[in-house]
Write an enzyme that holds these catalytic residues in place. Structure first.
Site, short mmCIF file in Angstrom:
data_model
loop_
_atom_site.label_atom_id
_atom_site.label_comp_id
_atom_site.label_asym_id
_atom_site.label_seq_id
_atom_site.Cartn_x
_atom_site.Cartn_y
_atom_site.Cartn_z
N LYS A 143 0.81 -1.21 0.00
CA LYS A 143 0.00 0.00 0.00
C LYS A 143 0.85 1.27 0.00
CE LYS A 143 -4.06 -2.11 2.11
NZ LYS A 143 -5.05 -2.10 3.20
N ASP A 180 -10.49 1.89 2.46
CA ASP A 180 -10.63 1.10 3.70
C ASP A 180 -11.51 1.82 4.73
OD1 ASP A 180 -9.13 -1.08 2.88
OD2 ASP A 180 -7.25 -0.29 3.68
N LYS A 222 4.92 4.80 16.75
CA LYS A 222 3.98 4.84 15.62
C LYS A 222 2.62 5.35 16.06
CE LYS A 222 5.96 0.97 13.08
NZ LYS A 222 5.70 -0.43 12.76
N GLY A 248 -14.46 -8.16 10.23
CA GLY A 248 -14.13 -7.29 9.10
C GLY A 248 -14.63 -7.74 7.74
P1 NDP Z 1 0.22 -3.28 9.01
O1 NDP Z 1 1.24 -4.33 8.86
O2 NDP Z 1 0.39 -1.96 8.36
O3 NDP Z 1 -0.02 -2.99 10.60
C1 NDP Z 1 -0.10 -4.06 11.51
C2 NDP Z 1 -0.58 -3.56 12.87
O4 NDP Z 1 -0.70 -4.69 13.74
C3 NDP Z 1 0.41 -2.61 13.54
O5 NDP Z 1 -0.31 -1.70 14.36
C4 NDP Z 1 1.25 -3.57 14.39
O6 NDP Z 1 1.87 -2.98 15.50
C5 NDP Z 1 0.19 -4.54 14.86
N1 NDP Z 1 0.78 -5.83 15.22
C6 NDP Z 1 1.19 -6.79 14.38
N2 NDP Z 1 1.68 -7.85 15.08
C7 NDP Z 1 1.59 -7.51 16.39
C8 NDP Z 1 1.93 -8.17 17.60
N3 NDP Z 1 2.49 -9.39 17.61
N4 NDP Z 1 1.67 -7.54 18.76
C9 NDP Z 1 1.09 -6.30 18.78
N5 NDP Z 1 0.76 -5.63 17.65
C10 NDP Z 1 0.99 -6.22 16.47
O7 NDP Z 1 -1.17 -3.97 8.56
P2 NDP Z 1 -2.50 -3.24 8.13
O8 NDP Z 1 -2.68 -2.07 9.01
O9 NDP Z 1 -2.54 -3.05 6.67
O10 NDP Z 1 -3.61 -4.37 8.47
C11 NDP Z 1 -3.93 -4.72 9.80
C12 NDP Z 1 -4.97 -5.84 9.79
O11 NDP Z 1 -6.20 -5.35 9.27
C13 NDP Z 1 -4.55 -7.02 8.90
O12 NDP Z 1 -4.81 -8.22 9.59
C14 NDP Z 1 -5.44 -6.91 7.69
O13 NDP Z 1 -5.77 -8.17 7.16
C15 NDP Z 1 -6.69 -6.22 8.27
N6 NDP Z 1 -7.38 -5.45 7.26
C16 NDP Z 1 -8.68 -5.78 6.97
C17 NDP Z 1 -9.38 -5.09 6.02
C18 NDP Z 1 -10.78 -5.47 5.72
O14 NDP Z 1 -11.31 -5.04 4.67
N7 NDP Z 1 -11.45 -6.23 6.58
C19 NDP Z 1 -8.76 -3.98 5.25
C20 NDP Z 1 -7.40 -3.69 5.66
C21 NDP Z 1 -6.75 -4.42 6.61
P3 NDP Z 1 3.37 -2.35 15.38
O15 NDP Z 1 3.20 -1.01 14.75
O16 NDP Z 1 3.83 -2.30 16.77
O17 NDP Z 1 4.16 -3.29 14.52
#
Ligand code: NDP
Length: 276
Positions: free
Chosen positions: A70, A106, A159, A241
């Protein structure tokens, strides 16, 4: 005379799990549009080559973009919609003549799904968990829908703080960083990928004290770990979602073809697949 077969696709890595082809096939059928919508896998450093090759064909109307591209898409397009510019992330590319516009649907998908589930956002206090692309994409739509405050929690505090600062540039004083004293929420949105691993964010159960509506952007064949946890600790309603997925796709389709598809049938179909 043969009619044109338009093309669109979704770029991602991994991508085989994407439901976008089945959703867009359903939308195209509603309007008698012939659309070939494919999944496109790209290597982590291969997005630009892949997207250039795809759009060589003038019948390619547009593309969706999912993780992890993205941000690459944001840099690739010629211009950005206000939503995409604010999110710093593009999930929809639209061909306009020989130029390409990047948009982010989104937030529209999330807000539309919350509204479909009768969750009121006007003057409500919202806790947003996560600060990745999906969280960023959601904020302008949530603010535009009238939430009174957005409290942001994320594992990586830097972040979360950056997202608070960005959000307050969008609307002054609407956002703050979560702390353990701020537990009065009407709506909670989990925008992390934690539910994919069956894990929970590191937050106390007191966030559910005021019986909030709870949304998880992740959708699985069963309620996510976060939604089960929320229901056990006082959530008034829990929503996954799947609807967001369908509504963000409907908005992309509208941006490509200028036609707003019905979403109920494909939503029910995907839900029934999950149950079978
Ligand atoms: P990103 O990779 O950009 O962000 C991931 C987020 O999850 C960050 O805030 C990250 O925290 C957090 N995270 C990941 N692993 C951990 C962990 N082990 N412990 C704590 N925090 C964690 O992904 P996106 O923002 O693009 O997507 C997030 C979710 O939303 C995905 O699962 C995606 O499938 C879903 N989604 C669903 C949509 C829908 O239409 N239903 C549309 C878009 C997304 P940190 O910053 O600390 O790494």
């Amino acid at each position: 005379m043969t009619s044109s077969i338009f093309k669109a696709c979704v770029f991602g890595n991994p991508i085989e799990q994407s439901k976008s082809p089945i959703i867009h096939a359903s939308f195209a059928k509603q309007f008698g549009i012939e659309l070939e919508y494919t999944r496109r896998f790209a290597e982590p450093d291969g997005f630009v080559d892949s997207v250039n090759a795809f759009f060589d064909d003038p019948l390619c109307k547009g593309a969706n973009v999912t993780m992890p591209f993205k941000h690459d898409a944001c840099a690739w397009v010629d211009s950005l919609s206000p939503q995409a510019a604010h999110a710093g992330a593009v999930n929809t590319i639209i061909r306009k003549g020989d130029k390409f516009v990047g948009d982010n649907t989104d937030g529209y998908g999330l807000v539309t799904d919350l509204q479909q589930h009768k969750v009121c956002l006007q003057n409500k206090r919202l806790l947003l968990i996560g600060a990745g692309g999906a969280a960023k994409g959601a904020i302008p739509a949530l603010v535009d829908a009238g939430v009174s405050s957005v409290c942001i929690y994320n594992r990586s505090i830097d972040k979360a703080q950056a997202l608070v600062n960005d959000t307050n540039q969008y609307k002054e004083n609407v956002a703050s960083l979560y702390n353990s004293n701020s537990n009065e929420f009407d709506v909670i949105v989990n925008a992390t990928s934690l539910s994919l691993q069956g894990s929970l964010p590191d937050l106390p159960t007191t966030i559910f004290s005021h019986k909030p509506a709870v949304y998880d952007m992740v959708y699985l064949f069963e309620p996510t770990a976060f939604l089960k946890h929320a229901a056990q600790h006082g959530a008034s309603v829990t929503i996954d979602g799947l609807g967001m997925l369908v509504h963000q796709a409907a908005r992309s389709f509208y941006l490509w073809f200028g036609k707003q598809p019905q979403t109920n049938e494909i939503y029910e179909h995907l839900r029934s697949l999950a149950k079978s």
